[in-house]
Design an enzyme around this catalytic site. Structure first.
Site, short mmCIF file in Angstrom:
data_model
loop_
_atom_site.label_atom_id
_atom_site.label_comp_id
_atom_site.label_asym_id
_atom_site.label_seq_id
_atom_site.Cartn_x
_atom_site.Cartn_y
_atom_site.Cartn_z
N SER A 69 0.79 -1.30 -0.13
CA SER A 69 -0.03 0.15 -0.05
C SER A 69 0.88 1.35 -0.06
O SER A 69 1.99 1.28 0.64
CB SER A 69 -0.90 0.03 1.23
OG SER A 69 -1.81 -0.99 1.19
N1 SAH Z 1 -1.13 -4.71 3.78
C1 SAH Z 1 -0.27 -4.56 2.79
C2 SAH Z 1 -1.32 -4.65 1.64
C3 SAH Z 1 -1.62 -5.74 1.08
S1 SAH Z 1 -2.53 -5.42 -0.63
C4 SAH Z 1 0.63 -3.58 2.88
O1 SAH Z 1 1.18 -3.43 4.09
O2 SAH Z 1 1.28 -3.02 1.89
C5 SAH Z 1 -4.05 -6.51 0.02
C6 SAH Z 1 -3.88 -8.01 0.14
O3 SAH Z 1 -5.00 -8.43 0.68
C7 SAH Z 1 -3.11 -8.72 -0.60
O4 SAH Z 1 -2.06 -9.55 -0.35
C8 SAH Z 1 -4.22 -9.74 -0.86
O5 SAH Z 1 -3.95 -11.17 -1.32
C9 SAH Z 1 -4.96 -9.67 0.29
N2 SAH Z 1 -6.33 -10.32 0.35
C10 SAH Z 1 -7.39 -10.03 -0.71
N3 SAH Z 1 -8.50 -10.75 -0.23
C11 SAH Z 1 -8.20 -11.53 1.02
C12 SAH Z 1 -8.96 -12.07 1.87
N4 SAH Z 1 -10.43 -12.57 1.77
N5 SAH Z 1 -8.36 -12.77 3.00
C13 SAH Z 1 -7.35 -12.38 3.41
N6 SAH Z 1 -6.25 -11.59 2.54
C14 SAH Z 1 -6.77 -10.92 1.31
#
Ligand code: SAH
Length: 219
Positions: A69
């Site tokens: 993010s």
């Molecule tokens: N928190 C991260 C951002 C990751 S992007 C950061 O610090 O940058 C969002 C993440 O959510 C992705 O890795 C995706 O695989 C995950 N995601 C999507 N749907 C999900 C679900 N139902 N349960 C858990 N994770 C999920």
């Protein structure tokens, strides 16, 4: 700290300070949040080829069609989560590479984080181990269900956007607990702050945002 963590050149403290200035200009006020972002080596969480861009205020690819993010969004969500004071138990949905998890681990006593892509969760585990966080628990699973075992949480933060707020997350929120979640379809997502009160839930619009979708099930 060793040189890899401290960073050199484009990952140096000076580059990080510029990011902090930018976050302040964009409206982040919490000194706790600004300090934590300043002291967290974001370049650890991205591929080496992208390390020189780690302190730009942008989302970056982390593989598997996912992104780390944007620092502003991480700061904004953390600030909203913390507005009632220090946090005890926090649940994070969408661990990704673990950057937001690392930020949360410095402002909460205990962080529980769920990721649906196992390979990413393993990367996150490695990254958080490198940084020596001991107050984080990770789970491979579907965040739509939350993590009932440790509920209620005084903060829940969701890093992927559902089209509607999952009921399980509302149920796992403590009274006075705060849920920060993007909701909507791609191109039109609202970042919402939901506060649980004695007799229901209050909703505040924080921002318009762009997150990857919250997917059902696991990989
Ligand atoms: N928190 C991260 C951002 C990751 S992007 C950061 O610090 O940058 C969002 C993440 O959510 C992705 O890795 C995706 O695989 C995950 N995601 C999507 N749907 C999900 C679900 N139902 N349960 C858990 N994770 C999920």
């Amino acid at each position: 700290m060793n040189n890899h963590l401290r960073g050199i050149g484009m990952t140096s403290q000076r580059t990080r300070d510029r990011l902090i200035k930018r976050l302040q200009e964009m409206g982040i006020q919490s000194n706790t949040v600004l300090d934590v972002v300043k002291n967290t080596p974001r370049h650890i969480f991205v591929d080496e080829a992208l390390a020189s861009r780690a302190y730009e205020n942008t989302a970056l690819p982390i593989g598997y069609n996912q992104t780390i993010s944007q620092p502003y969004i991480v700061a904004r969500m953390t600030e909203a989560l913390m507005a009632n004071g220090p946090l005890k138990k926090v649940l994070e949905i969408g661990t990704g590479c673990g950057y937001q998890t690392a930020i949360l681990a410095q402002v909460a006593e205990k962080v529980y984080s769920i990721e649906r892509i196992e390979a990413l969760l393993n990367k996150a585990r490695e990254n958080l181990y490198t940084l020596k966080f001991r107050n984080v628990r990770l789970q491979h699973g579907d965040g739509n269900r939350g993590w009932p075992e440790y509920a209620p949480y005084d903060g829940i933060i969701v890093a992927a956007a559902p089209t509607g707020i999952p009921e399980a997350l509302l149920q796992q929120l403590a009274i006075n607990g705060r849920l920060v979640i993007p909701v909507g379809s791609p191109g039109y997502q609202k970042l919402l702050l939901i506060t649980r009160t004695e007799d229901g839930f209050e909703e505040t619009l924080l921002d318009m945002v762009s997150f990857v979708p919250l997917v059902e099930g696991t990989d």
